[in-house]
Scaffold this motif. Structure first.
Motif, short mmCIF file in Angstrom:
data_model
loop_
_atom_site.label_atom_id
_atom_site.label_comp_id
_atom_site.label_asym_id
_atom_site.label_seq_id
_atom_site.Cartn_x
_atom_site.Cartn_y
_atom_site.Cartn_z
N VAL A 115 -39.59 -21.30 2.68
CA VAL A 115 -40.96 -21.54 2.21
C VAL A 115 -41.63 -20.24 1.76
O VAL A 115 -42.33 -20.19 0.75
N TYR A 116 -41.40 -19.17 2.52
CA TYR A 116 -42.05 -17.89 2.19
C TYR A 116 -41.15 -16.98 1.34
O TYR A 116 -41.51 -15.85 1.08
N ASN A 117 -39.97 -17.48 0.98
CA ASN A 117 -39.05 -16.68 0.18
C ASN A 117 -38.77 -15.32 0.83
O ASN A 117 -38.74 -14.28 0.18
N LEU A 127 -21.63 -26.39 8.85
CA LEU A 127 -22.89 -25.71 9.16
C LEU A 127 -23.58 -25.15 7.91
O LEU A 127 -24.80 -25.22 7.80
N HIS A 128 -22.78 -24.60 6.99
CA HIS A 128 -23.41 -23.97 5.82
C HIS A 128 -24.11 -24.99 4.93
O HIS A 128 -24.98 -24.64 4.14
N ARG A 129 -23.76 -26.27 5.09
CA ARG A 129 -24.41 -27.29 4.24
C ARG A 129 -25.83 -27.59 4.70
O ARG A 129 -26.61 -28.20 3.98
N ARG A 130 -26.17 -27.16 5.90
CA ARG A 130 -27.56 -27.34 6.34
C ARG A 130 -28.53 -26.53 5.48
O ARG A 130 -29.69 -26.86 5.36
N ALA A 131 -28.00 -25.45 4.92
CA ALA A 131 -28.89 -24.55 4.16
C ALA A 131 -29.54 -25.28 3.00
O ALA A 131 -30.72 -25.08 2.72
N GLU A 132 -28.77 -26.12 2.34
CA GLU A 132 -29.29 -26.79 1.14
C GLU A 132 -30.54 -27.60 1.46
O GLU A 132 -31.51 -27.59 0.72
N GLY A 133 -30.50 -28.28 2.60
CA GLY A 133 -31.66 -29.09 2.98
C GLY A 133 -32.90 -28.25 3.24
O GLY A 133 -34.03 -28.72 3.13
N HIS A 134 -32.68 -26.99 3.60
CA HIS A 134 -33.81 -26.10 3.84
C HIS A 134 -34.23 -25.37 2.57
O HIS A 134 -35.21 -24.64 2.57
N GLY A 135 -33.45 -25.51 1.52
CA GLY A 135 -33.86 -24.90 0.26
C GLY A 135 -33.30 -23.51 0.04
O GLY A 135 -33.96 -22.66 -0.55
N MET A 136 -32.08 -23.30 0.51
CA MET A 136 -31.45 -22.01 0.22
C MET A 136 -29.95 -22.23 0.06
O MET A 136 -29.42 -23.23 0.54
N PRO A 137 -29.26 -21.30 -0.62
CA PRO A 137 -27.82 -21.45 -0.75
C PRO A 137 -27.13 -21.31 0.60
O PRO A 137 -27.55 -20.50 1.44
#
Lengths: 383, 332
Positions: free
Chosen positions: A193-195, A221-231
């Motif tokens: 959110v705050y980049n 585990l790394h696929r969780r990142a996408e849902g949070h908006g990051m690679p």
């Protein structure tokens, strides 16, 4: 990985970035190259070997009663070192209590790590001078402070200036178990959110004490990142070249203002969770043997031998340096003296606290009286 | 006496003015919380601050209390002085881990190398007829945690100054704002020189008296003063001490008072069981046992979850319960 778009490695089958396979054979990758000079390659090998020696000596010190506990690093050397060697001087690391490889790369005295496990203190290094946050034993609790630190970096204007000596990033370590903590999800969400200029470096060592990673998540585990908006990027955690390259580009991206990245390093905890653990109760010896063949140190050694970068002279020097380190640790730990107990009152607060001061005075008076009583007792003679 | 620096304002406005003064003085002071920007907070305590100081200094955060406190801690490591708003007292618990395991212990963990000057503001106590989790008094949880400071202003003047002192403090401070007093107006002397402001952790005698000492803090100070006024009509002369700080405790000021009056009644909204009154009673009997003419009386919340709004008048201490306790103290 420069435009904030989700990397192709976020989903799909062969997702793991690997530059050096288990047999020490080099592979090309479209994004990651790790073009390192021979000196740098040998430097990595030296880091891995010294960390392994540090770890085995610490374990031995625990077995002989010099340390109360030891949290081992064997098997995870390439992950810890590869990520830590990707940072710049001005960056800040938030390690877990197992990430001694990360801590050591920041010129922290190894004895300042061991003093924790001897029960002398909670970490003797200066976090500001070394750019390494103190170890956090509550799982995932270092992640939100890491994000906040990165938000501070943003406010200092130390991101996206293009000045390589100024732009700063944060490297936050976590384990597979930590991804289940609510605070880990909060940290990922906030960072996106705050980049914030932060890289989450998750060592998936397959086991959270006795619980396999399948108990933590139903997706990689790394696929969780996408849902949070990051690679989310997955990397062979036993391949120091791949880890270095992946984390370096993620840190570059963060420093440039491109936002956070989540890196999952696929590795294995070869030893017990700690010296108090017995992994034979919950995991199969066959599995451990399979991972032994993927050893991070041996594969780099094999590669460097084949490339003609590594020779016997270097090996001999490194062996001697390892033994000197072990000797220094052994002597250093055995020579550690117990701290003055009154010190526990000194740093609870930065400014005076009436009740703590009262307790400190009472403690000192009682202690002095006790010492005096011992002196005067018939068995006497003090200490 | 009229003084130029005296401004009459509500307690909530006084916190706002104090925050503004701190932000004007120090560019590293930041505000973080839910709905504190455009909305100005659910109690409007931060009204207008985002407009004047920008979104980088007044952050509308995701709805995650651990995130607010944890990231505030991280920013404090970078030299910032974050002031967190927890929207309601009962919403602080998701942040409890960060407060207790990280914020409170960071300085001790690093033997003084790291300080984390974070302020956590929250509305505290009941009396506004609200739903569950909006009326609690969680101060003991934090006072029992070494490394934290816990303060509770009772007046607009103290709210204005104490929030600035909390922000200036090198330690983490829990700042409990009496939510049912947000709209109570008082005189704030905004022109005091630094040496003229009472120290953050010093209790204050608000009313002198000879028969018994009433000790309160935060929302119950007004109650104690009302009880003292009622008692005066019955011929009892009560001293009222505003504790102002729960950790540390200014035992000296209370003990000095009790040595004169011989009787002590402690009033707070937090449950009496393991409450601040118990701590104060223990310390007072250690200090001035032979000055006590009667057992210490405690008036506070019950050891039950804060009840639904229609019952809160039965739960919260009121003038009658305080006077009953005073009567018991005087009768002994």
């Amino acid at each position: 990985m420069t435009d904030g778009a989700v990397s192709p490695t976020t989903s799909g089958a062969p997702t793991m970035v690997q530059l050096l396979d288990a047999d020490g054979v080099r592979h090309e990758h479209p994004e990651h190259h790790a073009d390192l000079e021979p000196d740098e390659l040998l430097g990595l090998l030296r880091d891995l070997v010294l960390l392994r020696r540090f770890d085995s000596e610490a374990e031995a010190l625990q077995r002989t009663g010099e340390l109360g506990l030891w949290v081992g690093t064997r098997g995870q050397e390439a992950s810890q070192i590869g990520a830590a060697r990707a940072v710049r001087d001005q960056d800040h690391l938030f390690p877990t209590y197992r990430d001694h490889g990360a801590t050591l790369t920041r010129e922290v005295d190894p004895l300042h790590i061991l003093s924790i496990y001897r029960g002398i203190d909670h970490g003797g290094w200066d976090p500001v001078a070394h750019g390494v946050h103190p170890y956090t034993l509550v799982i995932a609790a270092q992640l939100l402070p890491a994000v906040g630190y990165a938000m501070g970096v943003q406010r200092d204007g130390a991101m996206g200036t293009g000045d390589p000596a100024r732009d700063t990033a944060v490297l936050a370590y976590l384990g597979d178990g930590a991804t289940s903590q609510g605070e880990a999800s909060e940290a990922l969400g906030w960072a996106a959110v705050y980049n914030a200029p932060v890289v989450f470096f998750c060592q998936n060592n397959q086991w959270a004490i006795s619980e396999p990673v399948e108990r933590q998540a139903r997706v990689p585990l790394h696929r969780r990142a996408e849902g949070h908006g990051m690679p989310g990027v997955m990397v062979d955690g036993n391949d120091v070249l791949a880890v270095l390259s992946v984390v370096r580009s993620a840190l570059d991206r963060a420093r440039a203002g491109g936002g956070p990245t989540f890196v999952e390093a696929w590795t294995y905890r070869m030893g017990a969770h700690t010296t108090s653990d017995d992994p034979t109760r919950y995991r199969d010896a066959v599995e451990v043997e399979q991972w032994r063949e993927k050893d991070p140190v041996e594969r780099l050694r094999t590669y460097l031998r084949a490339e003609g970068v590594l020779d016997d002279d270097f090996e001999e020097q490194l062996a001697a340096e390892s033994e000197a380190l072990a000797e220094r640790i052994r002597a250093g730990v055995r020579g550690m003296t117990d701290p003055d107990p009154v010190g526990m009152f000194d740093h609870a607060y930065a400014e005076p606290h009436a009740q703590v001061e009262e307790e400190r005075d009472a403690f000192l008076a009682a202690w002095a009286q006790h010492e005096q009583d011992l002196e005067q007792s018939p068995a006497g003679g003090g200490r | 006496m009229e003084r130029a620096g005296i401004q009459r304002m509500a307690l909530g406005k006084a916190v706002n003015a104090g925050l503004r003064a701190a932000m004007e003085r120090d560019p590293r002071v930041l505000l973080m919380g839910e709905d504190i920007g455009k909305l100005g907070g659910v109690f409007r305590v931060t009204d207008g601050l985002q407009k004047d100081f920008g979104e980088d200094r007044v952050l509308d955060t995701p709805l995650a209390e651990a995130g607010i406190v944890g990231t505030a801690l991280g920013m404090s490591l970078r030299g910032y002085r974050p002031v967190c708003e927890i929207q309601f007292n009962g919403f602080v618990y998701p942040a409890f881990n960060q407060i207790v395991t990280q914020l409170a212990k960071m300085r001790a963990r690093t033997r003084g190398r790291l300080t984390v000057p974070v302020v956590i503001r929250m509305p505290s106590g009941g009396g506004i007829g609200s739903v569950e989790h909006h009326s609690e008094s969680p101060e003991v949880l934090f006072a029992h945690t070494a490394g934290l400071r816990v303060v509770a202003p009772s007046s607009a003047h103290d709210a204005y100054w104490m929030i600035q002192q909390a922000i200036a403090c090198a330690d983490p401070v829990l700042f409990l704002e009496p939510e049912r007093r947000y709209w109570e107006k008082g005189d704030v002397d905004v022109d005091l020189a630094p040496g003229e402001v009472a120290p953050l952790h010093r209790a204050r005698v608000l009313r002198t008296g000879t028969d018994a000492t009433l000790v309160a803090y935060g929302p119950t100070v007004r109650l104690a003063l009302d009880a003292a006024a009622a008692a005066a009509e019955d011929g009892s002369d009560l001293e009222v001490v505003d504790l102002r700080s729960i950790s540390p405790l200014d035992v000296d000021t209370v003990a000095e008072s009790v040595r004169r009056t011989g009787r002590l009644v402690v009033v707070h909204e937090a449950p009496t069981f393991h409450g601040p009154g118990a701590e104060l009673a223990a310390r007072i009997q250690e200090r001035c046992f032979y000055s006590l003419e009667a057992p210490v009386q405690r008036v506070g919340g019950f050891h039950v979850p804060f009840p639904a709004a229609r019952f809160e008048d039965h739960y919260l201490p009121d003038v009658d319960r305080v006077l009953d306790a005073v009567e018991a103290a005087l009768a002994a």
